[in-house]
Design an enzyme around this catalytic site. Structure first.
Site, PDB file in Angstrom:
ATOM      1  N   GLY A 158       9.465  49.477   2.807  1.00 36.52           N
ATOM      2  CA  GLY A 158       8.020  49.308   2.345  1.00 36.52           C
ATOM      3  C   GLY A 158       7.919  48.244   1.502  1.00 36.52           C
ATOM      4  O   GLY A 158       6.696  48.266   1.219  1.00 36.52           O
ATOM      5  N   GLY A 162       8.138  44.987   2.118  1.00 36.20           N
ATOM      6  CA  GLY A 162       7.730  43.516   2.758  1.00 36.20           C
ATOM      7  C   GLY A 162       8.961  42.798   2.749  1.00 36.20           C
ATOM      8  O   GLY A 162       8.745  41.598   3.367  1.00 36.20           O
ATOM      9  N   LEU A 163      10.034  43.113   2.425  1.00 32.23           N
ATOM     10  CA  LEU A 163      11.159  42.048   2.566  1.00 32.23           C
ATOM     11  C   LEU A 163      12.161  42.680   4.054  1.00 32.23           C
ATOM     12  O   LEU A 163      13.590  42.216   3.833  1.00 32.23           O
ATOM     13  CB  LEU A 163      12.004  42.416   1.366  1.00 32.23           C
ATOM     14  CG  LEU A 163      11.364  42.078   0.015  1.00 32.23           C
ATOM     15  CD1 LEU A 163      12.336  42.213  -1.277  1.00 32.23           C
ATOM     16  CD2 LEU A 163      10.591  40.685   0.167  1.00 32.23           C
ATOM     17  N   GLY A 164      11.694  43.305   4.763  1.00 30.51           N
ATOM     18  CA  GLY A 164      12.444  43.300   6.146  1.00 30.51           C
ATOM     19  C   GLY A 164      13.388  44.579   6.264  1.00 30.51           C
ATOM     20  O   GLY A 164      14.441  44.332   6.741  1.00 30.51           O
ATOM     21  N   SER A 165      13.057  45.621   5.486  1.00 30.71           N
ATOM     22  CA  SER A 165      14.365  46.626   5.296  1.00 30.71           C
ATOM     23  C   SER A 165      14.213  47.070   6.668  1.00 30.71           C
ATOM     24  O   SER A 165      15.218  47.357   7.341  1.00 30.71           O
ATOM     25  CB  SER A 165      13.808  47.754   4.522  1.00 30.71           C
ATOM     26  OG  SER A 165      12.436  48.148   4.566  1.00 30.71           O
ATOM     27  N   SER A 166      13.173  47.271   7.695  1.00 24.65           N
ATOM     28  CA  SER A 166      13.375  48.072   8.672  1.00 24.65           C
ATOM     29  C   SER A 166      13.907  46.985   9.942  1.00 24.65           C
ATOM     30  O   SER A 166      14.770  47.506  10.546  1.00 24.65           O
ATOM     31  CB  SER A 166      11.957  48.509   9.335  1.00 24.65           C
ATOM     32  OG  SER A 166      11.111  47.372   9.585  1.00 24.65           O
ATOM     33  N   ALA A 167      13.601  45.979   9.879  1.00 24.09           N
ATOM     34  CA  ALA A 167      14.056  44.905  10.646  1.00 24.09           C
ATOM     35  C   ALA A 167      15.674  44.984  10.482  1.00 24.09           C
ATOM     36  O   ALA A 167      16.331  44.874  11.405  1.00 24.09           O
ATOM     37  CB  ALA A 167      13.470  43.557  10.510  1.00 24.09           C
ATOM     38  N   ASP A 187      10.536  39.105  12.093  1.00 29.86           N
ATOM     39  CA  ASP A 187      11.478  39.961  11.171  1.00 29.86           C
ATOM     40  C   ASP A 187      12.728  39.915  11.837  1.00 29.86           C
ATOM     41  O   ASP A 187      13.757  39.885  10.981  1.00 29.86           O
ATOM     42  CB  ASP A 187      10.630  41.171  10.751  1.00 29.86           C
ATOM     43  CG  ASP A 187       9.384  41.074   9.943  1.00 29.86           C
ATOM     44  OD1 ASP A 187       9.156  39.955   9.680  1.00 29.86           O
ATOM     45  OD2 ASP A 187       9.110  42.101   9.480  1.00 29.86           O
TER      46      ASP A 187
HETATM   47  C1  MEV Z   1       5.515  41.171   8.469  1.00 31.45           C
HETATM   48  O1  MEV Z   1       6.842  41.050   7.854  1.00 31.45           O
HETATM   49  C2  MEV Z   1       4.933  39.964   8.927  1.00 31.45           C
HETATM   50  C3  MEV Z   1       3.633  40.311   9.943  1.00 31.45           C
HETATM   51  O2  MEV Z   1       3.205  38.847  10.262  1.00 31.45           O
HETATM   52  C4  MEV Z   1       3.689  41.111  10.948  1.00 31.45           C
HETATM   53  C5  MEV Z   1       4.593  40.417  12.143  1.00 31.45           C
HETATM   54  O3  MEV Z   1       4.837  39.408  12.028  1.00 31.45           O
HETATM   55  O4  MEV Z   1       5.073  41.198  12.908  1.00 31.45           O
HETATM   56  C6  MEV Z   1       2.316  40.675   8.882  1.00 31.45           C
END
Ligand code: MEV
Length: 286
Positions: A104, A106-111, A153
Site C-alpha cells: 500500500g 504506491g511502489l507497485g507491491s501488488s503488481a 504498473d
Molecule cells: C497507480 O500506480 C497509478 C494510477 O494511475 C492507477 C493506474 O494507473 O492504474 C493511480
C-alpha cells in the site's frame, strides 16, 4: 526450487490521468518481490504469503475455485488463469510469495508480486511465456486489486527500466542520463482503488474541470520525456512540482504529502510530488 523476482516501480509523471488514456512515465526500482516455487510430496497447492504470515492448502482445483480467501482473490485469479488457459495442474507444489516493498505504499507491491507469480508459474511449467503474456496475466490480477487499472504498473514491473506508457502501449526511454531520486514514505498506506474512485467521482461531477487537468498533466508528461533525455534536473523538478499541483487539484494529495514536499524543496530538492495513487503512499523528489 525456482525463484523469480520482479521489481517495484515508481511513477514519475502522469498517474491518474494515465487511467484515462494520457501518457505517464514510470521507472523500475531496485526493490523486489519474490516468488519461490518447489515440488512437494503432498498432492496439494500450498500457498505461503510471507508478508501476511498466512499459509493456505488446497487439495484440489475445485478447492482453489471455491475456498480461496476473498482478501487474496487476486492470487486465485493468477492460479486459475494458468489452470484454465494452459490446462496446468498446480497441485503438488509450494508457492511462496514475499515482497520487500511497502504494501500500500504506491511502489507497485501488488503488481510486482503478480508479475513474480506469473513469471514463476510460467517458468516452473515451461509455458514459454513472453513478457507481454506475463504482463497481461498480471494485469488480470491487478484488476481484482485496483478495479480499473491503466496497466502501467504491471507493464513497468514486467519490463523494468524507465518507460513512457499510454493506452496499453509503451516505449522504453533509452540513454537517460543518471539522476538521483529521493523516495519518502508518508507512513500512511493507501488504497489505489479508493484514490482512483475518488478521481472518477470528481470527473463525473465536474467533467470539464477534470478533463482540463488531465490534458495539462499529459502536456507536463510530454515535456518531461524530453527534459529527462536532456538530463536537465532543475527543469524536471519544476515539472514535478507542476504535476503535484495538478494532482492536488484532483484531490489525491493530503497533509503528509504536502509536508514532505515542503521539507524536500526547503532542503534543496528541485521537485517533489506524490507517486502512485496518492492519499498516502510515497513521495518522490529529485
Ligand atoms: C497507480 O500506480 C497509478 C494510477 O494511475 C492507477 C493506474 O494507473 O492504474 C493511480
Amino acid at each position: 526450487m525456482l525463484k523469480v523476482i520482479a521489481p517495484g516501480k515508481c511513477i514519475l509523471f502522469g498517474e491518474h490521468s494515465v487511467v484515462y488514456g494520457y501518457p505517464a512515465i514510470a521507472m523500475a526500482l531496485g526493490i523486489n518481490s519474490t516468488c519461490k516455487i518447489k515440488r512437494i510430496s503432498h498432492n496439494q497447492l500450498r500457498l505461503h504469503l510471507k508478508d501476511y504470515d498466512r499459509t493456505f492448502n488446497f487439495s484440489s482445483i475445485r478447492e482453489i475455485r471455491s475456498k480461496f480467501p476473498q482478501e487474496f482473490k487476486n492470487f486465485q485469479v493468477g492460479f486459475l488463469s494458468v489452470i484454465d488457459r494452459y490446462g496446468i495442474d498446480v497441485l503438488g507444489m509450494e508457492v511462496q510469495i514475499s515482497s520487500d516493498l511497502f504494501m500500500g505504499g504506491g511502489l507497485g507491491s501488488s503488481a510486482s508480486t503478480a508479475v513474480a507469480l506469473m513469471g514463476g508459474l510460467g517458468s516452473f511449467f515451461d509455458l514459454d511465456l513472453d513478457k507481454a503474456q506475463i504482463s497481461d496475466l498480471a494485469y488480470n490480477m491487478e484488476k481484482i486489486v485496483h478495479g480499473n487499472p491503466s496497466g502501467i504498473d504491471n507493464t513497468i514491473c514486467t519490463n523494468g527500466n524507465i518507460l513512457i506508457y499510454q493506452n496499453k502501449q509503451f516505449q522504453t526511454l533509452e540513454n537517460i542520463p543518471h539522476s538521483n531520486f529521493l523516495i519518502t514514505y508518508t507512513n500512511m498506506d493507501h488504497s489505489t482503488k479508493v484514490a482512483v474512485e475518488k478521481v472518477a467521482n470528481l470527473k463525473q461531477q465536474r467533467p470539464e474541470y477534470v478533463n482540463k487537468i488531465f490534458r495539462t498533466i499529459g502536456k507536463v508528461t510530454d515535456k518531461a520525456e524530453k527534459v529527462l533525455k536532456r538530463g536537465n534536473i532543475a527543469k524536471l523538478g519544476d515539472l514535478m512540482n507542476k504535476n503535484q499541483e495538478l494532482l492536488t487539484k484532483l484531490g489525491v494529495s493530503n497533509r503528509q504529502i504536502k509536508k514532505i514536499n515542503k521539507i524536500s524543496l526547503k532542503n534543496g530538492l528541485y521537485g517533489s510530488k506524490l507517486t502512485g495513487a496518492g492519499l498516502g503512499g510515497c513521495v518522490i523528489g529529485i
